[in-house]
Write an enzyme that holds these catalytic residues in place. Structure first.
Site, short mmCIF file in Angstrom:
data_model
loop_
_atom_site.label_atom_id
_atom_site.label_comp_id
_atom_site.label_asym_id
_atom_site.label_seq_id
_atom_site.Cartn_x
_atom_site.Cartn_y
_atom_site.Cartn_z
N ASN A 40 -31.46 42.61 -4.35
CA ASN A 40 -30.51 42.50 -5.44
C ASN A 40 -30.01 41.06 -5.42
O ASN A 40 -29.04 40.75 -4.76
CB ASN A 40 -29.36 43.50 -5.25
N THR A 133 -32.52 49.19 -3.88
CA THR A 133 -32.00 47.86 -3.61
C THR A 133 -30.60 48.01 -3.04
O THR A 133 -30.08 49.13 -2.94
CB THR A 133 -32.00 46.98 -4.89
N CYS A 134 -29.96 46.92 -2.66
CA CYS A 134 -28.58 47.00 -2.20
C CYS A 134 -27.63 46.82 -3.39
O CYS A 134 -28.02 46.31 -4.43
CB CYS A 134 -28.28 45.99 -1.11
N THR A 135 -26.40 47.26 -3.23
CA THR A 135 -25.40 47.05 -4.27
C THR A 135 -24.96 45.59 -4.24
O THR A 135 -25.29 44.84 -3.32
CB THR A 135 -24.18 47.97 -4.04
#
Length: 154
Positions: A40, A133-135
């Site tokens: 991200n 994905t990551c935040t």
């Protein structure tokens, strides 16, 4: 799975990494759960734009609810049925199930996590796509699940 977190398509070292499929994926016939990962990025490249999927105005727009993926042997279309954030764990990253019942429990779990009811029927017979994905703050995972609705073999 770790390699492309820090390498690009040409195998050069880079902090941006690359969009990549889980090592267990079969991108010709697709399995129970095809998983694709990406960083991200703050400039919204890679999977950075997936953060928009958490906005109600985005996920309620039916034009946004389809994902197209082409491989050297197929063109596929997937319909989103779940979007959520989750603590970093592997519960949504399963690709193999001992029984159809275990597979259906998995599907019920991920549907139950969704921030929106997409009103899609999901069964163990469906092929599933997972984007992970990551935040934006990096503390959780942003996850999108979709079921295959069309495949064309070339």
């Amino acid at each position: 799975n770790e390699y492309y977190l820090k390498h690009d398509f040409n195998r050069r070292s880079t902090i941006a990494g690359w969009i990549f499929a889980d090592f267990r994926d079969d991108l010709e016939y697709f399995g129970n759960n095809t998983i694709i990962y990406g960083h991200n990025m703050t400039n919204r490249s890679m999977f950075g734009s997936l953060a928009w999927c958490l906005k109600e105005s985005w996920y309620t727009n039916t034009e946004n609810q389809f994902i197209k993926i082409s491989t050297p042997t197929t063109n596929t279309v997937w319909k989103i049925f779940a979007i959520y954030t989750n603590q970093p764990d592997t519960s949504y990253l399963k690709t193999y199930f001992e029984t159809d019942e275990d597979h259906q429990k998995f599907l019920d779990m991920i549907v139950g996590r969704s921030i929106y009811d997409f009103k899609e029927d999901i069964t163990y017979e469906d092929k599933i796509l997972t984007l992970s994905t990551c935040t934006d703050d990096g503390t959780k995972r942003l996850v999108i699940h979709a079921k295959m609705v069309k495949v064309e073999y070339r």
